[in-house]
Design a protein around this motif. Structure first.
Motif, PDB file in Angstrom:
ATOM      1  N   ALA A   1       0.775  -1.337  -0.225  1.00 19.18           N
ATOM      2  CA  ALA A   1       0.103  -0.055   0.411  1.00 19.18           C
ATOM      3  C   ALA A   1       0.695   0.921   0.132  1.00 19.18           C
ATOM      4  N   PHE A   2       2.234   1.175   0.578  1.00 21.01           N
ATOM      5  CA  PHE A   2       3.144   2.542   1.139  1.00 21.01           C
ATOM      6  C   PHE A   2       3.262   2.864  -0.442  1.00 21.01           C
ATOM      7  N   ALA A   3       4.007   1.315  -1.047  1.00 17.56           N
ATOM      8  CA  ALA A   3       4.252   1.505  -2.171  1.00 17.56           C
ATOM      9  C   ALA A   3       3.832   2.255  -3.269  1.00 17.56           C
ATOM     10  N   GLY A   4       2.432   1.153  -3.256  1.00 19.06           N
ATOM     11  CA  GLY A   4       1.703   1.865  -4.695  1.00 19.06           C
ATOM     12  C   GLY A   4       1.394   3.411  -3.735  1.00 19.06           C
ATOM     13  N   SER A   5       1.163   4.047  -3.223  1.00 20.16           N
ATOM     14  CA  SER A   5       0.643   4.962  -2.962  1.00 20.16           C
ATOM     15  C   SER A   5       2.196   6.133  -3.286  1.00 20.16           C
ATOM     16  N   PHE A   6       3.058   6.135  -2.771  1.00 21.20           N
ATOM     17  CA  PHE A   6       4.184   6.463  -3.332  1.00 21.20           C
ATOM     18  C   PHE A   6       4.745   7.249  -4.643  1.00 21.20           C
ATOM     19  N   ILE A   7       4.108   5.697  -4.960  1.00 20.97           N
ATOM     20  CA  ILE A   7       4.102   5.648  -7.215  1.00 20.97           C
ATOM     21  C   ILE A   7       3.204   6.518  -7.367  1.00 20.97           C
ATOM     22  N   LEU A   8       1.917   6.671  -7.504  1.00 19.24           N
ATOM     23  CA  LEU A   8       1.079   7.328  -7.833  1.00 19.24           C
ATOM     24  C   LEU A   8       1.852   8.719  -7.866  1.00 19.24           C
ATOM     25  N   ILE A   9       1.917   9.008  -5.876  1.00 21.20           N
ATOM     26  CA  ILE A   9       2.067  10.242  -5.514  1.00 21.20           C
ATOM     27  C   ILE A   9       3.190  10.552  -6.342  1.00 21.20           C
ATOM     28  N   SER A  10       4.096  10.016  -6.604  1.00 19.60           N
ATOM     29  CA  SER A  10       5.144  10.415  -7.447  1.00 19.60           C
ATOM     30  C   SER A  10       5.126  10.873  -8.880  1.00 19.60           C
ATOM     31  N   LEU A  11       3.814  10.118  -9.091  1.00 20.38           N
ATOM     32  CA  LEU A  11       3.535  10.463 -10.639  1.00 20.38           C
ATOM     33  C   LEU A  11       3.009  11.300 -11.409  1.00 20.38           C
ATOM     34  N   ALA A  12       1.888  11.959 -10.166  1.00 21.38           N
ATOM     35  CA  ALA A  12       0.811  13.140 -10.344  1.00 21.38           C
ATOM     36  C   ALA A  12       2.358  14.440 -10.166  1.00 21.38           C
ATOM     37  N   LEU A  13       3.219  14.098  -8.906  1.00 22.01           N
ATOM     38  CA  LEU A  13       4.547  15.354  -9.094  1.00 22.01           C
ATOM     39  C   LEU A  13       5.009  15.601 -10.367  1.00 22.01           C
TER      40      LEU A  13
ATOM     41  N   HIS B   1       3.939  14.777 -13.179  1.00 20.31           N
ATOM     42  CA  HIS B   1       2.814  15.306 -14.197  1.00 20.31           C
ATOM     43  C   HIS B   1       2.526  16.741 -13.963  1.00 20.31           C
ATOM     44  N   TRP B   2       2.469  17.288 -12.822  1.00 19.74           N
ATOM     45  CA  TRP B   2       1.958  18.460 -12.301  1.00 19.74           C
ATOM     46  C   TRP B   2       3.067  19.624 -11.873  1.00 19.74           C
ATOM     47  N   HIS B   3       3.955  18.897 -11.571  1.00 24.61           N
ATOM     48  CA  HIS B   3       5.202  20.212 -10.962  1.00 24.61           C
ATOM     49  C   HIS B   3       6.625  19.410 -11.860  1.00 24.61           C
TER      50      HIS B   3
ATOM     51  N   ASN C   1      11.529  15.523 -12.729  1.00 22.85           N
ATOM     52  CA  ASN C   1      12.344  14.484 -12.066  1.00 22.85           C
ATOM     53  C   ASN C   1      11.734  13.825 -11.053  1.00 22.85           C
ATOM     54  N   TRP C   2      10.526  13.676 -10.276  1.00 23.43           N
ATOM     55  CA  TRP C   2       9.512  13.404  -9.342  1.00 23.43           C
ATOM     56  C   TRP C   2       9.793  11.847  -9.834  1.00 23.43           C
ATOM     57  N   LEU C   3       9.806  11.394 -11.112  1.00 25.68           N
ATOM     58  CA  LEU C   3      10.185  10.136 -11.326  1.00 25.68           C
ATOM     59  C   LEU C   3      11.444   9.539 -11.114  1.00 25.68           C
ATOM     60  N   TRP C   4      12.624  10.558 -10.481  1.00 23.52           N
ATOM     61  CA  TRP C   4      13.389   9.402 -10.047  1.00 23.52           C
ATOM     62  C   TRP C   4      13.461   9.260  -8.876  1.00 23.52           C
ATOM     63  N   PHE C   5      12.288   9.698  -8.270  1.00 25.45           N
ATOM     64  CA  PHE C   5      11.377   8.746  -7.484  1.00 25.45           C
ATOM     65  C   PHE C   5      10.908   7.381  -7.074  1.00 25.45           C
TER      66      PHE C   5
END
Length: 66
Positions: free
Chosen positions: A9-21, A23-25, A28-32
């Motif tokens: 659950a944590f890994a999936g959440s971190f991946i989705l949050i970093s993908l959103a970041l 896209h919108w920010h 470089n968040w793809l490195w996370f």
């Protein structure tokens, strides 16, 4: 909830949050995202997962993998 499910659950959440970041920010968040994926891959081979160790110390019920 067991450690195994919480790690996923944590890994999936971190991946989705970093993908959103990414896209919108900043892309470089793809490195996370890559770091989380690499950590999941090495945990599948070695059985070592820092998140599982932290959750175990917090008293979360053990699962099959960790």
């Amino acid at each position: 909830m067991s450690i195994d499910r919480m790690v996923m659950a944590f890994a999936g959440s971190f991946i989705l949050i970093s993908l959103a970041l990414a896209h919108w920010h900043s892309p470089n968040w793809l490195w996370f995202t890559a770091f989380v994926g690499a950590n999941l891959l090495q945990a599948s081979f070695s059985g070592f997962c820092p998140m599982a160790i932290i959750l175990k110390k917090l008293g979360v019920k053990s699962g099959c993998a960790f």
